[in-house]
Motif scaffolding. Structure first.
Motif, PDB file in Angstrom:
ATOM      1  N   ASN A 150       0.699  -1.266   0.108  1.00 48.71           N
ATOM      2  CA  ASN A 150       0.008  -0.055   0.018  1.00 48.71           C
ATOM      3  C   ASN A 150       0.828   1.350  -0.028  1.00 48.71           C
ATOM      4  OD1 ASN A 150       0.819  -0.485   2.566  1.00 48.71           O
ATOM      5  ND2 ASN A 150      -1.178   0.216   3.559  1.00 48.71           N
ATOM      6  N   TYR A 151       2.077   1.250   0.512  1.00 48.27           N
ATOM      7  CA  TYR A 151       2.926   2.524   0.363  1.00 48.27           C
ATOM      8  C   TYR A 151       4.357   1.856   0.160  1.00 48.27           C
ATOM      9  CZ  TYR A 151      -0.569   5.454   2.666  1.00 48.27           C
ATOM     10  OH  TYR A 151      -1.793   6.222   2.451  1.00 48.27           O
ATOM     11  N   GLN A 157       7.357   4.402   0.534  1.00 45.26           N
ATOM     12  CA  GLN A 157       7.338   4.842   1.795  1.00 45.26           C
ATOM     13  C   GLN A 157       8.048   3.895   2.893  1.00 45.26           C
ATOM     14  OE1 GLN A 157       4.102   7.695   3.318  1.00 45.26           O
ATOM     15  NE2 GLN A 157       3.948   5.961   4.633  1.00 45.26           N
ATOM     16  N   TRP A 204      10.936   4.075   5.570  1.00 50.97           N
ATOM     17  CA  TRP A 204      10.684   4.146   6.985  1.00 50.97           C
ATOM     18  C   TRP A 204      11.281   2.818   7.821  1.00 50.97           C
ATOM     19  CZ3 TRP A 204       4.661   5.053   8.648  1.00 50.97           C
ATOM     20  CH2 TRP A 204       4.328   6.170   8.318  1.00 50.97           C
ATOM     21  N   LEU A 226      -7.888   7.793   2.155  1.00 49.02           N
ATOM     22  CA  LEU A 226      -6.502   7.829   1.280  1.00 49.02           C
ATOM     23  C   LEU A 226      -6.027   6.276   0.649  1.00 49.02           C
ATOM     24  CD1 LEU A 226      -4.454   9.343   4.433  1.00 49.02           C
ATOM     25  CD2 LEU A 226      -5.075  10.471   2.023  1.00 49.02           C
ATOM     26  N   CYS A 239      -3.406   0.767   6.595  1.00 52.84           N
ATOM     27  CA  CYS A 239      -3.634   0.078   7.595  1.00 52.84           C
ATOM     28  C   CYS A 239      -4.243   0.760   9.188  1.00 52.84           C
ATOM     29  CB  CYS A 239      -2.125  -0.340   8.274  1.00 52.84           C
ATOM     30  SG  CYS A 239      -0.997   1.082   8.409  1.00 52.84           S
ATOM     31  N   ASN A 280      -5.073  10.351  10.569  1.00 54.36           N
ATOM     32  CA  ASN A 280      -4.203   9.585   9.676  1.00 54.36           C
ATOM     33  C   ASN A 280      -3.065  10.561   9.243  1.00 54.36           C
ATOM     34  OD1 ASN A 280      -4.455   7.312   9.067  1.00 54.36           O
ATOM     35  ND2 ASN A 280      -5.961   7.205   7.238  1.00 54.36           N
ATOM     36  N   PHE A 333       5.018   5.709  15.510  1.00 48.53           N
ATOM     37  CA  PHE A 333       3.924   4.897  14.671  1.00 48.53           C
ATOM     38  C   PHE A 333       3.657   3.327  14.967  1.00 48.53           C
ATOM     39  CE2 PHE A 333       1.394   3.159  11.282  1.00 48.53           C
ATOM     40  CZ  PHE A 333       0.452   3.672  11.244  1.00 48.53           C
TER      41      PHE A 333
HETATM   42  C1  LIG Z   1      -1.558   6.986   5.356  1.00 47.09           C
HETATM   43  N1  LIG Z   1      -0.428   7.392   6.402  1.00 47.09           N
HETATM   44  C2  LIG Z   1      -0.607   8.094   7.400  1.00 47.09           C
HETATM   45  C3  LIG Z   1       0.797   7.478   5.549  1.00 47.09           C
HETATM   46  C4  LIG Z   1      -0.058   6.095   7.110  1.00 47.09           C
HETATM   47  C5  LIG Z   1       0.648   4.953   6.523  1.00 47.09           C
HETATM   48  C6  LIG Z   1       1.127   3.623   7.212  1.00 47.09           C
HETATM   49  C7  LIG Z   1       0.051   2.922   7.038  1.00 47.09           C
HETATM   50  O1  LIG Z   1      -0.285   2.164   5.825  1.00 47.09           O
END
Ligand SMILES: C[N+](C)(C)CCCC=O
Ligand SMILES: NC(=O)c1ccc[n+]([C@@H]2O[C@H](COP(=O)([O-])OP(=O)(O)OC[C@H]3O[C@@H](n4cnc5c(N)ncnc54)[C@H](O)[C@@H]3O)[C@@H](O)[C@H]2O)c1
Length: 496
Positions: free
Chosen positions: A159-160, A163, A167, A284, A290, A451, A459
């Protein structure tokens, strides 16, 4: 399957992707990924087997030696340079992420920014890692050293993609570790760009490696005797397996897992902000987040007003080509995932929920995008705590609205889940906000927002949502180990 010394850079050029071979110790190569936006083939990759995983771990082990010997300031220099490169390649990385994952370009840019900020933040912390001095009797003393763990494995969700890779790698590298990262086979591309960027920034060869593949590749990594730690982002069932595999080598784990988080909206809330918060908590990344606050508890007095506004705003979300500036919701990540989310909507209807809007497949007008995995964002009304849509993580653009009467009641219902990643509360009553948050059993709580994840703050989840934290100062503890050194200044006081 390609094997040997290859580096994959994938970028869209018309309809094709290029495989650009260069000399590096890094392997990439998995399954065929379909572009969520158009359903065309993104690239063909073969999964890394035991030999390639071993090769990547060996490269990381070699890189660990010189990297861990550098001072924090020296490591920071490389990381800051990586952050500058990310900034200069922001648009290219964001566009590649859109093609990789299907999210809108606007969100992809924010993901790239979060990755860069995370690297900058840990670059800043790298030189602050320090131990403690403890005075003991007779002039003797002890001191502690914060030392790196060695080769860390990172395993990411889809999903990211970019990122998550940042991270995990930023705190790991700042602490002096090296990393072998495995992205999800569904979104294999952008982690490779990060590897390329670290190399361009001057990281030693093998410091950050990308292996491609699915669960088999991931399990080779977890079991590898030279992997000192596993940091995982993904589902709870996979997290349980990761923990089990890591336990064989008594390896520490960071687990960033799923959630079914509550968002509580009291009748005294600023309604405009509460509605904005609810949208941010649910839509989003096509709802594939998550921490999403998918159980929206609204106090009875403002339920109809809230629902009317939230539905109006949800229906106005521009869905379609994620590469367009105007788009706010792109495509879900894959066909099976889209079908799973639509199934949850059907099940909700069967169980008595009312579809207030959305919940249907969406076909864009552009003929080249017709095969993409789009759906209309959905708001479900008349939900009750027993419904599947309220109990299970859907991981799609589906908000369940529930009503409540009292603070005590809503707290009991909000906490009635095995998960505890996040929670939110909207109210103008400051005392109530803090009282409620204190009782919420969740690792990341939001008051009058939802979020947001600034990289300076930790986090992570409570209960089955995970172990450990990402971001913030505390994360250096999850990527380092403490050594205590006792120093005797006098004679040994022997009992023998
Ligand atoms: C949408 N946020 C805030 C970037 C959370 C990302 C971490 C979870 O999927
Ligand atoms: N808490 C967080 O920070 C966070 C962030 C993003 C996603 N998530 C969670 O991730 C889930 C969605 O992501 P997903 O579908 O990619 O999750 P997933 O668990 O299916 O896969 C995650 C990763 O684990 C790998 N994997 C799968 N089986 C494995 C095994 N047996 N051994 C080693 N590796 C294995 C996959 O290839 C992938 O790279 C959701 O539940 C979501 O809540 C959590």
């Amino acid at each position: 399957m390609k094997s040997g010394v290859f580096w994959l850079t994938a970028f869209e050029s018309g309809l094709d992707f290029h495989l650009d071979e260069r000399i590096t110790p890094i392997q990439s190569l998995v399954t065929a990924g379909k572009k969520p936006r158009s359903r065309r083939v993104l690239c063909h990759l073969g999964p890394c087997g035991a030999a390639e995983v071993d090769q990547a771990v060996k490269a990381a082990k070699l890189a660990f030696e010189p990297w861990s010997k550098l001072s924090g300031m020296e490591r920071a220099r490389v990381m800051i340079e990586a952050a500058h490169i990310i900034e200069s390649r922001r648009e290219e990385i964001a566009e590649t992420e859109v093609v990789n994952n299907g999210k809108s370009i606007t969100e992809a840019r924010l993901d790239v920014d979060s990755a860069r900020l995370c690297i900058e933040y840990y670059a800043g912390l790298a030189s602050t890692l320090a131990g403690q001095h403890v005075q003991l009797p007779g002039g003797s003393f002890a001191y502690t050293r914060r030392e790196p763990l060695g080769v860390c494995a990172g395993i990411g969700a889809w999903n990211y993609p970019f990122q998550i890779a940042a991270w995990k790698s930023a705190p790991a590298l700042a602490c002096g570790n090296s990393m072998v990262f495995k992205p999800s086979p569904v979104t294999p591309v952008t982690a490779v760009l990060l590897a390329e960027i670290y190399m361009q920034a001057g990281a030693p060869e093998g410091l950050f490696n990308v292996v491609q593949g699915g669960q088999e590749t991931g399990s080779f990594l977890c079991h590898h005797p030279d992997v000192a730690k596993v940091s995982f982002t993904g589902s709870i069932p996979t997290g349980q397996k990761i923990m089990e595999m890591a336990s064989k080598g008594v390896k520490p784990v960071t687990l960033e897992l799923g959630g079914k988080s509550p968002l509580i909206i009291f009748q005294d809330s600023d309604l405009e902000n509460a509605v904005r918060g609810a949208l941010m908590a649910n839509f989003l990344s096509q709802g594939q987040v998550c921490s999403n606050g998918t159980r929206v508890f609204v106090q009875r007095e403002i339920l109809s007003e809230f629902v009317e506004e939230v539905v109006r705003r949800t229906q106005a979300i521009a869905i379609g080509d994620p590469l367009l500036e105007s788009t706010r919701m792109g495509a879900l990540v894959s066909r099976p995932h889209l079908e799973k989310v639509l199934y949850f909507v059907e099940k909700a209807k069967e169980e008595g929920a009312t579809v207030l809007c959305g919940g249907e497949r969406f076909v864009p007008a552009d003929p080249t995008l017709r095969g993409g995995y789009y759906m209309t964002p959905c708001v479900l009304g008349d939900c009750t705590d027993e419904m599947t849509c309220v109990k299970e993580e859907i991981f799609g653009p589906v908000m369940s609205v529930l009503s409540f009467e009292t603070e005590e009641e809503v707290l009991q219902r909000a906490n009635d889940t095995t998960m505890g990643l996040a929670a939110g509360v909207f109210t103008r009553d400051v005392a109530r906000a803090h009282r409620v948050v204190e009782q919420l059993k969740a690792g990341s709580c939001f008051i009058n927002n939802y979020n947001i994840t600034p990289v300076e703050v930790p986090f992570g989840g409570f209960k089955m949502s995970g172990i450990g934290r990402e971001n913030g100062q505390v994360t250096v503890e999850y990527y380092s180990q403490l050594k205590t050194v006792f120093v005797e200044m006098g004679d040994v006081d022997s009992l023998f």
